[in-house]
Enzyme design. Structure first.
Site, PDB file in Angstrom:
ATOM      1  N   SER A  34       0.812  -1.203   0.008  1.00 24.14           N
ATOM      2  CA  SER A  34      -0.126  -0.153   0.003  1.00 24.14           C
ATOM      3  C   SER A  34       0.960   1.336   0.015  1.00 24.14           C
ATOM      4  O   SER A  34       0.476   2.295  -0.457  1.00 24.14           O
ATOM      5  CB  SER A  34      -0.810   0.028   1.078  1.00 24.14           C
ATOM      6  OG  SER A  34      -1.940  -1.013   1.242  1.00 24.14           O
ATOM      7  N   GLU A  55       3.876   0.010  15.269  1.00 27.80           N
ATOM      8  CA  GLU A  55       4.513   1.481  14.542  1.00 27.80           C
ATOM      9  C   GLU A  55       5.452   1.996  15.504  1.00 27.80           C
ATOM     10  O   GLU A  55       6.357   2.801  14.944  1.00 27.80           O
ATOM     11  CB  GLU A  55       3.069   2.467  14.237  1.00 27.80           C
ATOM     12  CG  GLU A  55       2.338   1.973  12.975  1.00 27.80           C
ATOM     13  CD  GLU A  55       1.431   1.000  13.377  1.00 27.80           C
ATOM     14  OE1 GLU A  55       0.655   0.337  12.610  1.00 27.80           O
ATOM     15  OE2 GLU A  55       1.235   0.692  14.529  1.00 27.80           O
ATOM     16  N   PHE A  80      -1.443   6.438  11.505  1.00 25.62           N
ATOM     17  CA  PHE A  80      -0.667   5.481  12.331  1.00 25.62           C
ATOM     18  C   PHE A  80       0.559   5.899  12.680  1.00 25.62           C
ATOM     19  O   PHE A  80       1.064   6.083  13.924  1.00 25.62           O
ATOM     20  CB  PHE A  80      -0.466   3.857  11.941  1.00 25.62           C
ATOM     21  CG  PHE A  80      -1.919   3.563  11.577  1.00 25.62           C
ATOM     22  CD1 PHE A  80      -2.936   3.553  12.478  1.00 25.62           C
ATOM     23  CD2 PHE A  80      -2.030   2.500  10.452  1.00 25.62           C
ATOM     24  CE1 PHE A  80      -4.172   2.929  12.212  1.00 25.62           C
ATOM     25  CE2 PHE A  80      -3.338   2.035  10.080  1.00 25.62           C
ATOM     26  CZ  PHE A  80      -4.286   2.235  11.056  1.00 25.62           C
ATOM     27  N   ARG A 164      -3.104   8.326  -1.368  1.00 22.38           N
ATOM     28  CA  ARG A 164      -3.568   6.893  -2.026  1.00 22.38           C
ATOM     29  C   ARG A 164      -4.340   7.289  -3.447  1.00 22.38           C
ATOM     30  O   ARG A 164      -3.996   6.715  -4.356  1.00 22.38           O
ATOM     31  CB  ARG A 164      -4.636   6.314  -1.244  1.00 22.38           C
ATOM     32  CG  ARG A 164      -5.282   5.109  -1.571  1.00 22.38           C
ATOM     33  CD  ARG A 164      -6.356   4.493  -1.002  1.00 22.38           C
ATOM     34  NE  ARG A 164      -6.782   3.253  -1.130  1.00 22.38           N
ATOM     35  CZ  ARG A 164      -7.968   2.741  -0.295  1.00 22.38           C
ATOM     36  NH1 ARG A 164      -8.475   3.375   0.760  1.00 22.38           N
ATOM     37  NH2 ARG A 164      -8.119   1.435  -0.756  1.00 22.38           N
TER      38      ARG A 164
END
Length: 312
Positions: A34, A55, A80, A164
């Protein structure tokens, strides 16, 4: 005009940088497909580290690698990276001023159907507040690549905001990117539209619409939110009014940064266009942009309102 997501350009830039900088390493939180760090991982598997869905540890390990002379790029989703790992970024990266690059994808409401929990609309505000942190929000694929290269050359923490959703390619390879320097894309004297990230493309479209009504707009691309280019903002303030446009909350982001400069040095009529004290929702990116007023029509409308107010 092609549409390319800035996260795609990030993956390509990492792979190119890997050839040139042997100390460059990449870390991810099990999201490499991603975030597009998978491109680097395939090419340089020995310099790629999947830290899993952890994370805080991702940022801590990146900090450790930086102390050993490596140039780590740490990637995960923006919500995140800046939310879950804020303490580690603050205390383990920014406080010791380590050479860590945080490239966070899936920022803003154009994440789309993933909804409010994954739509980071406050990440610029969080990162901008940290001492030593440089904050970059590129407008398109070309600017993203150049920003990644510039970040790798900069000594110290850098946050790069990536998206994105595919967006229009605005620039060509001749475009010059300089960290901390805004770019005047269109000259004008009536209203200045100061935009960042994917809203730069919308600002350029608004320029064309305003031109049809004999309104001359200046369009400024602020790709580096911190350090902010005070000089270009003050030049924009020579216009009758200023509008800021961002795919981010109006609190703490580009609008706030511009307002801080103007209020201290050159007060002028200002309208901030962004997400107004609310969370996102699940939906198609184009529908969400319209819902939250991040459109050409909104920019044009606000420009007319400000100019009308100035004329009173």
């Amino acid at each position: 005009m092609p549409k390319i997501a800035t996260r795609e350009a990030y993956g390509e830039a990492l792979a190119e940088l890997g050839e040139k900088i042997k100390d460059l390493v990449v870390l991810d939180a099990d999201l490499s497909k991603s975030t597009k760090t998978s491109v680097f991982a395939k090419k340089f598997p020995e310099r790629f580290f999947n830290m899993g869905i952890a994370e805080q540890n991702l940022m801590g390990v990146a900090a450790g690698l930086a102390t050993c002379g490596k140039i780590p790029f740490a990637s995960t989703f923006a919500v995140f990276a800046t939310g879950r790992a804020f303490e580690q970024i603050r205390n383990s990266i920014c406080y010791p001023n380590l050479n860590v690059k945080i490239a966070a994808s899936h920022a803003g409401i154009t994440v789309g159907e993933d909804g409010a929990t994954h739509q980071s609309i406050e990440d610029i505000a969080l990162m901008r507040a940290l001492p030593n942190m440089v904050v970059i929000n590129p407008a398109d694929a070309v600017e993203t690549k150049k920003a990644v290269f510039a970040a790798a050359m900069h000594k110290g923490p850098v946050y790069i905001r990536l998206g994105r959703h595919p967006v229009d390619v605005i620039f060509d390879e001749s475009y010059e990117f300089q960290l901390g320097k805004g770019v005047i894309l269109k000259e004008g004297e009536d209203v200045a539209i100061i935009a960042t990230g994917i809203m730069v493309g919308e600002a350029l479209k608004a320029y064309e619409e305003l031109k049809k009504e004999n309104i001359n707009a200046m369009v400024v691309n602020i790709h580096t939110i911190k350090p902010i280019d005070r000089d270009v903002i003050l030049k924009a303030a020579n216009c009758k009014a200023v509008i800021t446009v961002e795919e981010h909350t109006i609190y703490g982001g580009l609008g706030s940064a511009v307002a801080e400069v103007l209020s201290e040095e050159k007060p002028v009529l200002l309208k901030r266009i962004g997400i107004e004290d609310t969370f996102g929702e699940s939906g198609k990116p184009e529908e969400l942009l319209k819902m939250y007023g991040l459109t050409v029509d909104r920019i044009v409308s606000e420009a007319k309102k400000l100019l009308k107010l100035k004329a009173i």
